[in-house]
Design a protein around this motif. Structure first.
Motif, PDB file in Angstrom:
ATOM      1  N   ASP A  39      50.921  22.889 -18.194  1.00  0.00           N
ATOM      2  CA  ASP A  39      51.662  24.066 -18.646  1.00  0.00           C
ATOM      3  C   ASP A  39      52.878  23.636 -19.464  1.00  0.00           C
ATOM      4  N   VAL A  40      53.534  22.596 -18.984  1.00  0.00           N
ATOM      5  CA  VAL A  40      54.689  22.102 -19.727  1.00  0.00           C
ATOM      6  C   VAL A  40      54.233  21.617 -21.099  1.00  0.00           C
ATOM      7  N   MET A  92      47.263  18.381  -6.111  1.00  0.00           N
ATOM      8  CA  MET A  92      47.053  17.586  -7.320  1.00  0.00           C
ATOM      9  C   MET A  92      46.764  18.502  -8.500  1.00  0.00           C
ATOM     10  N   LYS A  93      45.993  19.543  -8.249  1.00  0.00           N
ATOM     11  CA  LYS A  93      45.653  20.503  -9.305  1.00  0.00           C
ATOM     12  C   LYS A  93      46.909  21.237  -9.762  1.00  0.00           C
ATOM     13  N   SER A  94      47.751  21.624  -8.815  1.00  0.00           N
ATOM     14  CA  SER A  94      48.969  22.333  -9.189  1.00  0.00           C
ATOM     15  C   SER A  94      49.915  21.412  -9.947  1.00  0.00           C
ATOM     16  N   VAL A  95      49.957  20.146  -9.563  1.00  0.00           N
ATOM     17  CA  VAL A  95      50.794  19.189 -10.284  1.00  0.00           C
ATOM     18  C   VAL A  95      50.251  19.006 -11.700  1.00  0.00           C
TER      19      VAL A  95
END
Length: 157
Positions: free
Chosen positions: A115-116, A106-109
């Protein structure tokens, strides 16, 4: 008739072996009575004491066998209980690891989405003093460290 001719000696009497022995209980003292009959004296109290000791030894050995069996059973039951507790604890650990992986994904998503968004913002404003991205990451690390605190009773709030 002459006594010598008949074959009977006047000085010696030929009694049967049973007649030579004194009857049992001839003497009042049981020790003297046994000695006179050339037998070993056995005290009835000593015989009873020996029987008693033998029975006590047998009862003690049976008791020790029962106690050792019960101790083995209780040890086995205790070990089974400990193993069950360890299994429950390991399942909790595995559940927590799954939750940890879910939080990481979830954190990476979220991070990739941020980031986007950040790239879009950076592309639009080109401002080098923008540190909002770094502060958000620190907050997420603090939240994630909360799950790793092994001293806490509950690993999540």
């Amino acid at each position: 008739m002459d006594i010598e001719q008949t074959g009977i000696d006047a000085g010696s009497t030929t009694n049967a072996p049973d007649e030579e022995k004194l009857p049992e209980g001839f003497f009042d003292d049981p020790k003297m009575d046994a000695k006179a009959r050339n037998q070993e004296y056995k005290d009835p109290n000593d015989e009873e004491w020996e029987k008693f000791q033998k029975e006590i030894k047998e009862a003690t050995s049976v008791s020790m066998a029962i106690i050792s069996e019960e101790q083995e059973e209780s040890t086995a039951e205790r070990q089974i209980a400990e193993i069950d507790e360890q299994i429950r604890n390991w399942s909790r650990v595995l559940d927590l690891e799954k939750k940890k992986e879910q939080v990481k994904t979830m954190k990476s998503v979220k991070t990739s989405a941020r980031d986007v968004n950040q790239l879009k913002k950076i592309g639009q404003s080109m401002d080098p003093g923008n540190d909002d991205v770094r502060e958000d990451d620190d907050d997420d690390d603090d939240d994630f460290d909360e799950f790793l605190d092994w001293r806490a009773k509950k690993s999540y709030k």
